[in-house]
Each structure stands twice: as C-alpha cells, then as structure tokens.
Scaffold this motif. Structure first.
Motif, PDB file in Angstrom:
ATOM      1  N   CYS A 148       0.844  -1.198   0.000  1.00  0.00           N
ATOM      2  CA  CYS A 148       0.000   0.000   0.000  1.00  0.00           C
ATOM      3  C   CYS A 148       0.881   1.251   0.000  1.00  0.00           C
ATOM      4  O   CYS A 148       1.731   1.407   0.883  1.00  0.00           O
ATOM      5  CB  CYS A 148      -0.913  -0.004   1.222  1.00  0.00           C
ATOM      6  N   CYS A 151       0.050   3.412   3.438  1.00  0.00           N
ATOM      7  CA  CYS A 151       0.413   3.011   4.804  1.00  0.00           C
ATOM      8  C   CYS A 151       1.440   1.886   4.877  1.00  0.00           C
ATOM      9  O   CYS A 151       1.931   1.570   5.954  1.00  0.00           O
ATOM     10  CB  CYS A 151      -0.844   2.613   5.574  1.00  0.00           C
ATOM     11  N   CYS A 183      -7.078   1.573   3.251  1.00  0.00           N
ATOM     12  CA  CYS A 183      -6.795   2.820   2.539  1.00  0.00           C
ATOM     13  C   CYS A 183      -7.624   2.913   1.259  1.00  0.00           C
ATOM     14  O   CYS A 183      -7.991   4.007   0.825  1.00  0.00           O
ATOM     15  CB  CYS A 183      -5.305   2.937   2.238  1.00  0.00           C
TER      16      CYS A 183
HETATM   17 ZN   LIG Z   1      -2.967   1.202   3.413  1.00  0.00          ZN
END
Ligand SMILES: [Zn+2]
Length: 213
Positions: A148, A151, A183
């Motif tokens: 990701c 994050c 996210c």
């Molecule tokens: Zn994330």
C-alpha cells in the motif's frame, strides 16, 4: 475448435496469477515462461491488443522485464495461434472477455500448460470477469500482493486516483496505485487519515508483517 490434438499425451492444466496493479503478476508470468523456454518447450505468449502501454509486441513488467508476445483482439485469437505450443502465457486476462474461460479449458484439454495473469478486482474492488471463473477452474492459483503506497500494508486493491468513468481505463502510475483494504475504502481521505494517526502517536492498525513474494 479445429486445431490438431498435440502429439504428446500428458494432461494439461491452468495456472492463474492474480493481484492488484504493482503486485508483480507480470513479473511472475515472465519468470514461469522463461523457465519453460530454457527447457526448450514451445511457448506462445499473448496479450490484449488494447494494452499497449509499454510495447505492442512484448509483455513488459513494471520492473521492465520483457518477453516477446503476440497482441490479440479476442480470446478466440489465442486459440488460433496456440496450436503448436506446449505452454501458453496470457497477460492482462481480464481484458480478453468471458470467452477466455472456454479457450483456456480447450487448451488445457489438449494437454497444454496454460498460464494466465490478470487483475482479480477492478478499480471499485469488484471481481473482474473472467478472472473469478478462471480462479474456480484453475489447478494452480497464485495471489500476488503489492504494498500500500499510503500506509505500507500488504495491498490487493487497485485504487484509481482520478475521477474518470468506465471500468476499463488503461493507465499506469498516473492513474492507479496499490492500496490495502483500509486505505482503499478511505479513498481520497486515506493519506490525511494515516498522517493524522501517525501524528497523534497512535500506530495505524496494521496487519502483522508478512513476507512478500
Ligand atoms: Zn494502506
């Protein structure tokens, strides 16, 4: 379907490699196809004609590995050009439509090893046909994970960064990024939320670290 039956009697099978963008699907596909070529197996490689982001006559991974391929308009075209091959590689299978399932079945039925890579979900996180059907009938499944970009968690969603309609908008890093489940759901607020959490000294909720492939 009129192609000749291959002269070798062994059984065929289907391998499916799915994941989000930037998860290394194409890299993994290329790796397997190279191994087959090194073993001097007859390999035919296909990709949808519409996906010419990097090259028309090659499959190219985001890490710039490449292997020559044939651009096809439909799954039917794969059948037409695959009868000599022992191993068939197909990239971006989600763009070849529902006919791809029957084509893969037919090829595996003729004793061929069929390897299909593609997106398992679209930009809204919905299963991206025909990959779900292929996952159901395949002998071997590999799910690749990206990281990701917001994050750092394992990511299996492809987030579209711009508001542009339609399920199929071919693009690269300008349009898409890999995101984790959370996210992805946070959408445009994700970066702000994650930054605020970090600032507040609270660790964002992260899955336990997992070795990535
Ligand atoms: Zn994330």
């Amino acid at each position: 379907m009129s192609e000749p039956t291959p002269p070798y009697p062994r059984t065929g099978w289907i391998e499916v490699i799915v994941g989000s963008m930037y998860s290394g699907k194409t890299e993994e596909l290329i790796r397997r196809l190279r191994r087959a070529q090194i073993a001097r197996q007859k390999v035919e490689i296909f990709k949808p004609r519409m996906d010419d982001r990097y090259a028309r006559d090659h499959i190219v991974s985001h890490s710039d590995q490449r292997i020559p391929s044939r651009a096809v308009k439909s799954a039917r075209d794969v059948l037409r050009h695959a009868h000599e091959a022992q191993v068939i590689g197909i990239d971006e299978g989600q763009f070849l439509g529902p006919g791809l399932v029957a084509v893969c079945q037919a090829l595996a039925g003729r004793g061929k090893r069929v390897i299909v890579a593609g997106l398992d979900q679209d930009y809204l996180g919905r299963p991206f046909e025909p990959m779900p059907e292929l996952l159901a009938i395949a002998e071997y499944i590999t799910k690749t994970l990206a990281i990701c970009v917001v994050c750092g968690a394992p990511a299996n969603r492809t987030y579209r960064k711009v508001k542009r309609g339609g399920r199929v908008v071919v693009g690269g890093a300008d349009l898409y990024e890999a995101r984790c489940r959370r996210c992805f759901e946070l959408g445009p607020r994700a970066a702000r939320v994650v930054a605020a959490e970090a600032a507040a000294g609270r660790a964002a909720v992260r899955p336990r670290s997992r070795s990535s492939r």
